[in-house]
Write a protein that holds these residues in place. Structure first.
Motif, mmCIF file in Angstrom:
data_model
loop_
_atom_site.group_PDB
_atom_site.id
_atom_site.type_symbol
_atom_site.label_atom_id
_atom_site.label_comp_id
_atom_site.label_asym_id
_atom_site.label_seq_id
_atom_site.Cartn_x
_atom_site.Cartn_y
_atom_site.Cartn_z
ATOM 1 N N ALA A 165 0.843 -1.212 0.000
ATOM 2 C CA ALA A 165 0.000 0.000 0.000
ATOM 3 C C ALA A 165 0.876 1.261 0.000
ATOM 4 O O ALA A 165 0.554 2.242 -0.675
ATOM 5 N N ARG A 221 -4.637 5.873 5.250
ATOM 6 C CA ARG A 221 -5.216 5.203 4.087
ATOM 7 C C ARG A 221 -4.736 3.741 4.039
ATOM 8 O O ARG A 221 -5.488 2.842 3.660
ATOM 9 N N GLU A 266 -7.175 0.575 3.885
ATOM 10 C CA GLU A 266 -7.120 -0.376 2.779
ATOM 11 C C GLU A 266 -6.663 -1.773 3.235
ATOM 12 O O GLU A 266 -7.234 -2.785 2.833
ATOM 13 N N LEU A 300 -10.421 -2.863 5.226
ATOM 14 C CA LEU A 300 -10.986 -3.582 4.072
ATOM 15 C C LEU A 300 -10.283 -4.921 3.861
ATOM 16 O O LEU A 300 -10.926 -5.922 3.548
ATOM 17 N N GLY A 301 -8.966 -4.918 4.042
ATOM 18 C CA GLY A 301 -8.186 -6.122 3.758
ATOM 19 C C GLY A 301 -8.484 -7.297 4.668
ATOM 20 O O GLY A 301 -8.249 -8.445 4.296
ATOM 21 N N TRP A 318 -15.490 -11.469 -2.744
ATOM 22 C CA TRP A 318 -14.235 -12.058 -3.228
ATOM 23 C C TRP A 318 -13.907 -13.367 -2.523
ATOM 24 O O TRP A 318 -13.069 -14.132 -2.970
ATOM 25 N N PHE A 336 -4.628 -5.914 -3.807
ATOM 26 C CA PHE A 336 -5.703 -5.828 -2.819
ATOM 27 C C PHE A 336 -6.736 -6.898 -3.167
ATOM 28 O O PHE A 336 -7.404 -6.818 -4.195
ATOM 29 N N HIS A 375 -9.501 -7.517 -1.899
ATOM 30 C CA HIS A 375 -10.908 -7.092 -1.809
ATOM 31 C C HIS A 375 -11.307 -6.202 -2.974
ATOM 32 O O HIS A 375 -12.416 -5.686 -2.994
ATOM 33 N N TRP A 415 -11.640 -11.274 -9.460
ATOM 34 C CA TRP A 415 -10.978 -11.039 -8.171
ATOM 35 C C TRP A 415 -9.557 -11.575 -8.266
ATOM 36 O O TRP A 415 -9.325 -12.580 -8.959
#
Lengths: 266, 267
Positions: free
Chosen positions: A161, A170, A174, A178-179, A256, B98, B100, B141
């Motif tokens: 990142a 951020r 991320e 979210l991860g 996902w 990433f 997601h 994905w």
């Protein structure tokens, strides 16, 4: 089931087909049912007695409303505990807040009964007391697991990142929020079961509001074993339903995880 | 071959690093200059070689701005200051993405980080995916990608966000010979898109590095002194290996690989 499938089912580290799994589950369920029906133990009530007890609990003793009370308490506590634990786990990436998460996590060694007095003086009993105790009981376990998830994020993910010019907050959003969303929801799903084991204890402490736990403790007290078995079966069924619902929620929120074809939207 | 070396694009001066009191890197000095071939757009591809455990990854982190050296500094001439995370593109060995976000989502977020609008980022991302033959995987994905596809998406993500310098950690690791050739072709293509494009490949695959790079650096130790430093360099342009068509079949290439291997084995 063929002889080869049967042999595979009893060989370590073998993958068996879905039909073989279905046969194995069916056979084991049938065996369990047979053991239950034929059990010589007087402490184990037979299926007919349990079904009869369930009918009586539902129509005569208010199992439906009690279930509604327990379900709403359990879900409310789960939501509150999840929000609290996620906040603590995400805050653990900031060194100043790390000790706080550690202290909350150590709270899992404290018995609920020993805390009742403190919570009662603070909240005055009733439903708020139940909720507070349940939230406490769930939060200490959820926080432990969620902090471990955050701590297990490899350094390479943070570096990745950063190489995309992300500032540290951020990066946290991320990579940490979210991860780990899919694993956080899995942790919530696994720990949600603890809520039902705590619920009976908590409902036993303040009985006036009712609930399945209160009902169970009453039946236990009078040694109504068929009713106890019936209530345990109800709790098991509700718990499994909750588990399936949380699994569905996880796949819906984190697509996902479950799309084997790997398709999604940006 | 008629080439000219102009400005220094990337430099490491007297870079030293210790971890836990143990010297890992000692006075490493490197320089990548703008290599100019008349009539052609030619970027730079440099190979950083060294045996496992010598300190390649630590040097990689320093070049990427992910760590700070104890002494010395890494500088991008264009930035005119010590390198910081985000100044250069970094494709790590496991091709992080990433999970997601979809492939397109991964590229759009990189484009946004580079200051593009969402629409611009999406347009550039789709164009890049098409060039990398991954247009059909835009909505996949990351976990559904093959290793090769994932590598290309990781490269595309960094290309979208970085300006000219791209670091690649072990890009040939675990690949079959065909895949190695494909990655070499991709590196050459990326380098040749802009005169200032510079790709630094950290690897222990001598043959692949010799096939794709114009310069090689070898990390090793000197006279048993603690800490690795650059113990040998090769100018592949001078040796007639860089930019040669079907280079692997040339005697110059075979001689060079043998020479590098012999030096590599000496440590």
């Amino acid at each position: 089931m063929s002889a080869a499938s049967l042999r595979a089912a009893f060989t370590p580290n073998r993958v068996v087909s879905r039909s073989t799994v279905a046969v194995l589950v069916g056979a084991q369920a049938a065996l369990l049912a047979l053991l239950w029906v034929k059990s010589p133990l007087e402490a184990v009530p037979g299926p007919l007695a349990v079904v009869g007890a369930l009918r009586e609990l539902w129509f005569e003793q208010g199992l439906g409303p009690a279930l509604a009370v327990s379900l709403s308490t359990s879900l409310e506590a789960l939501v509150l505990a999840t929000v609290l634990s996620l906040g603590l786990a995400y805050a653990s990436v900031v060194p100043a807040f790390r000790p706080l998460a550690g202290v909350v996590s150590r709270g899992r060694f404290l018995g609920l009964s020993g805390l009742t007095f403190v919570f009662m003086l603070s909240l005055g009993g009733g439903q708020p007391l139940r909720l507070a105790l349940l939230v406490f009981g769930l939060t200490v376990f959820l926080t432990t697991s969620l902090v471990a998830e955050v701590a297990a994020i490899p350094r390479a993910r943070f570096d990745h990142a950063r190489t995309l010019r992300m500032r540290e907050w951020r990066v946290v959003w991320e990579v940490v929020v979210l991860g780990t969303a899919d694993r956080a929801l899995e942790v919530v799903r696994q720990n949600a079961a603890i809520g039902w084991t705590l619920l009976t204890t908590v409902e036993g402490l303040t009985r006036a509001e009712g609930g399945v736990g209160t009902l169970l403790l009453d039946q236990n007290k009078h040694l109504h074993l068929a009713e106890v078995f019936a209530l345990q079966a109800v709790i098991l069924a509700v718990g499994l339903g909750q588990d399936a619902a949380l699994g569905w929620l996880r796949r819906a929120v984190c697509p996902w995880v479950g799309d084997s074809k790997g398709r999604g939207s940006s | 071959m008629n080439v000219e070396y102009r400005d220094v694009l990337v430099s490491a001066k007297d870079v030293s690093l210790s971890l836990g009191g143990v010297p890992v890197l000692r006075e490493v000095n490197l320089e990548v200059r703008d290599l100019v071939r008349p009539g052609r757009v030619t970027g730079q591809v440099v190979g950083l070689l060294g045996p496992s455990g010598i300190g390649k990854t630590q040097l990689f982190r320093l070049l990427a701005g992910l760590s700070t050296p104890d002494r010395g500094q890494v500088t991008l001439t264009k930035a005119a200051r010590p390198v910081r995370a985000g100044d250069v593109g970094v494709v790590a060995q496991d091709f992080p993405l990433f999970e997601h976000r979809t492939v397109l989502g991964n590229l759009v977020v990189a484009g946004r980080q580079a200051g593009l609008s969402t629409a611009e980022a999406k347009a550039r991302a789709l164009a890049l995916l098409a060039r990398l033959s991954l247009g059909h995987r835009a909505n996949a994905w990351p976990k559904a990608l093959s290793g090769g596809q994932r590598q290309r998406v990781a490269i595309a993500q960094q290309v979208l966000c970085s300006e000219h310098v791209l670091l690649m950690d072990e890009p040939f690791s675990g690949l079959d010979p065909n895949a190695v050739d494909e990655v070499c072709a991709l590196i050459t293509e990326l380098a040749s898109q802009d005169e200032l494009n510079t790709i630094i490949v950290v690897t222990h695959d001598l043959a692949a590095a010799a096939a794709v790079c114009d310069h090689l650096w070898l990390l090793g130790t000197v006279d048993g002194q603690p800490g690795a430093t650059v113990v040998a360099t090769w100018d592949l342009v001078e040796r007639g290996v860089a930019f040669a068509p079907d280079v692997r079949s040339t005697p110059q290439y075979r001689d060079l690989v043998a020479e590098v291997r012999a030096r590599f084995m000496r440590g």
